[in-house]
Design a protein around this motif. Structure first.
Motif, PDB file in Angstrom:
ATOM      1  N   UNK A 184       0.813  -1.212   0.000  1.00 45.92           N
ATOM      2  CA  UNK A 184       0.000   0.000   0.000  1.00 45.92           C
ATOM      3  C   UNK A 184       0.851   1.269   0.000  1.00 45.92           C
ATOM      4  N   UNK A 185       1.868   1.384   0.848  1.00 48.88           N
ATOM      5  CA  UNK A 185       2.693   2.593   0.783  1.00 48.88           C
ATOM      6  C   UNK A 185       3.351   2.775  -0.589  1.00 48.88           C
ATOM      7  N   UNK A 186       3.795   1.673  -1.200  1.00 46.85           N
ATOM      8  CA  UNK A 186       4.408   1.776  -2.531  1.00 46.85           C
ATOM      9  C   UNK A 186       3.396   2.294  -3.548  1.00 46.85           C
ATOM     10  N   UNK A 187       2.178   1.768  -3.480  1.00 47.10           N
ATOM     11  CA  UNK A 187       1.127   2.241  -4.390  1.00 47.10           C
ATOM     12  C   UNK A 187       0.786   3.706  -4.132  1.00 47.10           C
ATOM     13  N   UNK A 188       0.756   4.099  -2.872  1.00 48.01           N
ATOM     14  CA  UNK A 188       0.449   5.491  -2.536  1.00 48.01           C
ATOM     15  C   UNK A 188       1.571   6.434  -2.970  1.00 48.01           C
ATOM     16  N   UNK A 189       2.812   5.968  -2.919  1.00 48.48           N
ATOM     17  CA  UNK A 189       3.924   6.781  -3.422  1.00 48.48           C
ATOM     18  C   UNK A 189       3.775   6.952  -4.936  1.00 48.48           C
ATOM     19  N   UNK A 190       3.395   5.876  -5.639  1.00 51.50           N
ATOM     20  CA  UNK A 190       3.155   5.987  -7.087  1.00 51.50           C
ATOM     21  C   UNK A 190       2.002   6.949  -7.371  1.00 51.50           C
ATOM     22  N   UNK A 191       0.943   6.863  -6.563  1.00 49.36           N
ATOM     23  CA  UNK A 191      -0.176   7.798  -6.694  1.00 49.36           C
ATOM     24  C   UNK A 191       0.321   9.222  -6.458  1.00 49.36           C
ATOM     25  N   UNK A 192       1.121   9.396  -5.420  1.00 48.00           N
ATOM     26  CA  UNK A 192       1.660  10.713  -5.109  1.00 48.00           C
ATOM     27  C   UNK A 192       2.509  11.269  -6.242  1.00 48.00           C
ATOM     28  N   UNK A 193       3.338  10.425  -6.848  1.00 51.75           N
ATOM     29  CA  UNK A 193       4.149  10.872  -7.983  1.00 51.75           C
ATOM     30  C   UNK A 193       3.254  11.312  -9.144  1.00 51.75           C
ATOM     31  N   UNK A 194       2.222  10.520  -9.413  1.00 52.24           N
ATOM     32  CA  UNK A 194       1.312  10.868 -10.494  1.00 52.24           C
ATOM     33  C   UNK A 194       0.547  12.152 -10.183  1.00 52.24           C
ATOM     34  N   UNK A 195       0.078  12.301  -8.947  1.00 48.05           N
ATOM     35  CA  UNK A 195      -0.672  13.508  -8.591  1.00 48.05           C
ATOM     36  C   UNK A 195       0.230  14.735  -8.588  1.00 48.05           C
ATOM     37  N   UNK A 196       1.497  14.574  -8.206  1.00 48.58           N
ATOM     38  CA  UNK A 196       2.445  15.691  -8.279  1.00 48.58           C
ATOM     39  C   UNK A 196       2.639  16.103  -9.737  1.00 48.58           C
ATOM     40  N   UNK A 197       2.710  15.118 -10.628  1.00 48.23           N
ATOM     41  CA  UNK A 197       2.838  15.406 -12.058  1.00 48.23           C
ATOM     42  C   UNK A 197       1.605  16.155 -12.565  1.00 48.23           C
ATOM     43  N   UNK A 198       0.436  15.688 -12.187  1.00 50.52           N
ATOM     44  CA  UNK A 198      -0.805  16.346 -12.603  1.00 50.52           C
ATOM     45  C   UNK A 198      -0.852  17.768 -12.062  1.00 50.52           C
ATOM     46  N   UNK A 199      -0.485  17.922 -10.808  1.00 49.99           N
ATOM     47  CA  UNK A 199      -0.518  19.241 -10.167  1.00 49.99           C
ATOM     48  C   UNK A 199       0.420  20.217 -10.871  1.00 49.99           C
ATOM     49  N   UNK A 200       1.625  19.797 -11.154  1.00 53.60           N
ATOM     50  CA  UNK A 200       2.589  20.673 -11.827  1.00 53.60           C
ATOM     51  C   UNK A 200       2.158  20.920 -13.270  1.00 53.60           C
ATOM     52  N   UNK A 201       1.655  19.894 -13.944  1.00 58.03           N
ATOM     53  CA  UNK A 201       1.217  20.049 -15.343  1.00 58.03           C
ATOM     54  C   UNK A 201       0.053  21.015 -15.471  1.00 58.03           C
ATOM     55  N   UNK A 202      -0.747  21.117 -14.436  1.00 57.40           N
ATOM     56  CA  UNK A 202      -1.903  22.017 -14.487  1.00 57.40           C
ATOM     57  C   UNK A 202      -1.482  23.487 -14.460  1.00 57.40           C
ATOM     58  N   UNK A 203      -0.248  23.753 -14.006  1.00 56.25           N
ATOM     59  CA  UNK A 203       0.276  25.122 -13.899  1.00 56.25           C
ATOM     60  C   UNK A 203      -0.560  25.976 -12.939  1.00 56.25           C
ATOM     61  N   UNK A 204      -1.231  25.345 -11.992  1.00 55.81           N
ATOM     62  CA  UNK A 204      -2.106  26.044 -11.059  1.00 55.81           C
ATOM     63  C   UNK A 204      -1.320  26.363  -9.789  1.00 55.81           C
ATOM     64  N   UNK A 205      -0.964  27.626  -9.623  1.00 64.27           N
ATOM     65  CA  UNK A 205      -0.153  28.034  -8.465  1.00 64.27           C
ATOM     66  C   UNK A 205      -0.897  27.868  -7.151  1.00 64.27           C
ATOM     67  N   UNK A 206      -2.175  28.195  -7.142  1.00 61.08           N
ATOM     68  CA  UNK A 206      -2.955  28.108  -5.907  1.00 61.08           C
ATOM     69  C   UNK A 206      -3.024  26.690  -5.374  1.00 61.08           C
ATOM     70  N   UNK A 207      -3.281  25.730  -6.264  1.00 62.43           N
ATOM     71  CA  UNK A 207      -3.357  24.335  -5.840  1.00 62.43           C
ATOM     72  C   UNK A 207      -1.990  23.834  -5.376  1.00 62.43           C
TER      73      UNK A 207
END
Length: 189
Positions: free
Chosen positions: A27-50
């Motif tokens: 589970x932690x490994x899967x959550x780290x993968x989720x976190x990496x993907x969500x960090x990518x989505x967050x940065x790709x969105x270019x949304x400073x507030x988020x």
């Protein structure tokens, strides 16, 4: 992009209790993968507030946690990848430009005009708004100097203008539910 960024930020924050509570390594490994993907989505969105919201929430949860070392070790790949992506994606430049009064600072003036127009729109359609996805169709009637294809640049303003008080209450329920979930699992942190 703002909605996607907000959901990515929430997913990053809400993965933290799962990392701490997991009894197996899977589970932690899967959550780290989720976190990496969500960090990518967050940065790709270019949304400073988020990005700022996610960073602040993660730091606050980490400070409140009794499992700082575990979170730091498992969160390090996400934090490192997020920082690298932040500076190489252009999002970091947008932050710096806004702070130095560059072209991103002009964006703030434009947003004030948009929000004034949105507020007038909200006053005319308080209960149900102008309709989902119709902000861009109506904004020029309320703010003629604003480009008609421009978004509200604020999820709450956009939701209120498009769906009224009813929609805003439903939308904020999502955030209240997320906060309540984090509150319930605080003993795990």
């Amino acid at each position: 992009d703002g909605d996607i960024a907000a959901y990515a930020a929430m997913a990053l924050v809400m993965a933290m209790p799962g990392v701490v509570a997991a009894r197996s390594a899977v589970l932690p490994a899967l959550l780290v993968l989720l976190g990496l993907n969500m960090a990518k989505v967050l940065v790709s969105s270019q949304n400073r507030g988020a990005a700022v919201g996610a960073a602040v929430a993660i730091v606050v949860l980490w400070l409140m946690s009794r499992h700082k070392v575990k979170l730091a070790l498992l969160g390090a790949p996400v934090a490192i990848a997020g920082c690298i992506a932040f500076f190489y994606s252009g999002l970091g430049e947008r932050f710096i430009s806004a702070l130095q009064g560059g072209s991103e600072a002009n964006s703030a003036n434009e947003r004030v005009a948009i929000w004034r127009g949105a507020w007038a729109m909200i006053k005319d359609h308080p209960l149900l708004g102008v309709g989902p996805g119709h902000f861009s169709r109506h904004i020029q009637a309320y703010a003629p100097a604003v480009n008609s294809q421009i978004p509200a640049h604020n999820n709450f303003v956009s939701i209120l203008a498009e769906t009224g008080v009813v929609g805003l209450l439903l939308y904020t329920t999502l955030f209240i539910a997320a906060a309540a979930s984090l509150w319930r699992v605080r003993s795990l942190m």
